[in-house]
Design an enzyme around this catalytic site. Sequence first.
Site, mmCIF file in Angstrom:
data_model
loop_
_atom_site.group_PDB
_atom_site.id
_atom_site.type_symbol
_atom_site.label_atom_id
_atom_site.label_comp_id
_atom_site.label_asym_id
_atom_site.label_seq_id
_atom_site.Cartn_x
_atom_site.Cartn_y
_atom_site.Cartn_z
ATOM 1 C CG ASP A 143 -4.496 -7.373 11.238
ATOM 2 O OD1 ASP A 143 -3.330 -7.023 10.987
ATOM 3 O OD2 ASP A 143 -4.796 -8.271 12.036
ATOM 4 C CE LYS A 144 -9.550 -5.584 2.801
ATOM 5 N NZ LYS A 144 -9.384 -6.439 1.636
#
Length: 235
Positions: A104-105
Site C-alpha cells: 500500500d502507499k
Amino acid sequence: MRLDRFISSQRTDLSRSDVKALVKKGLVTVDGSKAKRADMQIDENTASVAVGGEEIAYRQFLYLMLNKPQGVVCSTKEGACPTVIDIIPEEYRRPGLFPAGRLDKDTEGFVLLTDDGQLAHKMLSPRSHVPKTYFVRLEHPWQPSYKDEFERGMTIDGGEKCLPAEFAPLENENECELILHEGKFHQVKRMFEALGNKVVYLKRTKIGSLPLDEKLPLGGVLEIMHKDVERLHTH
Ligand code: URA
C-alpha cells in the site's frame, strides 16, 4: 554499463575495487583485448568479458530490493504520486521492470522489482504461497488469543477466507510480526480490523527467506545477486 559494475553484478565474489585491481593487473579482457580502465563503458548485451580467461555469462534479468518509503505507489503508471520506478536510480531503469507484488502507499519495506516475468508470475500466482513477513505496529495492544486466530485461518469482511498465518508478538505490546502466505488486498490491515484492532504502521521485512537488508535506507535500492534470487521463493 560500466565494466566494473557489469563484472561485480555478475560475479558476486568480486567487488568493484577487486575488479579495478584485476584490470590493473591486466586480467580483464573485453572482446579479446585487455581492458585499460575499470570504468570503461561496455554494451552488456554484446560485449564478451572475461576475468582471468574465464568468460562471464551475462545475467539476463535484473532483481532489485527496494526499501519502499511511504507516499510511493507500487504501480508503473504515471499518477499524482511517485511510483517505485520513479524513485530508483536511473541506471536501474529498463523496459519491463515492474514491482512483483504490491505494498500500500502508506506501507514501507521490501518490494521486489524485476523484469523476470517468469519469476514474478511464480511469486504472484495464488498457488505459490511464498511467505511474506511484516512488522506491524498496532493502535491497541495485541492479545494472546491472536496467535490461535491467525493460525486457524481467519475470515475477513464477511466471508473472505484467509490461509493460516503466523503471528509472533514482540516485546512492545503494540508491536508484532505476521507471516502471510498469500496477498489479498490490504490483507494485514483487514485481518487486524477483524480482530477489533488497527494497524498504525506496516513494514514488509522479508520475502521468502530473503530479509530486507537492515542497512538499506528508506528509498534505497540493492541489486539482488544470483545466489539470493532463489531465496525469494523459498521458505
Ligand atoms: N497488507 C496490507 O494491509 N498492506 C500492505 O501493504 C501489505 C499487506
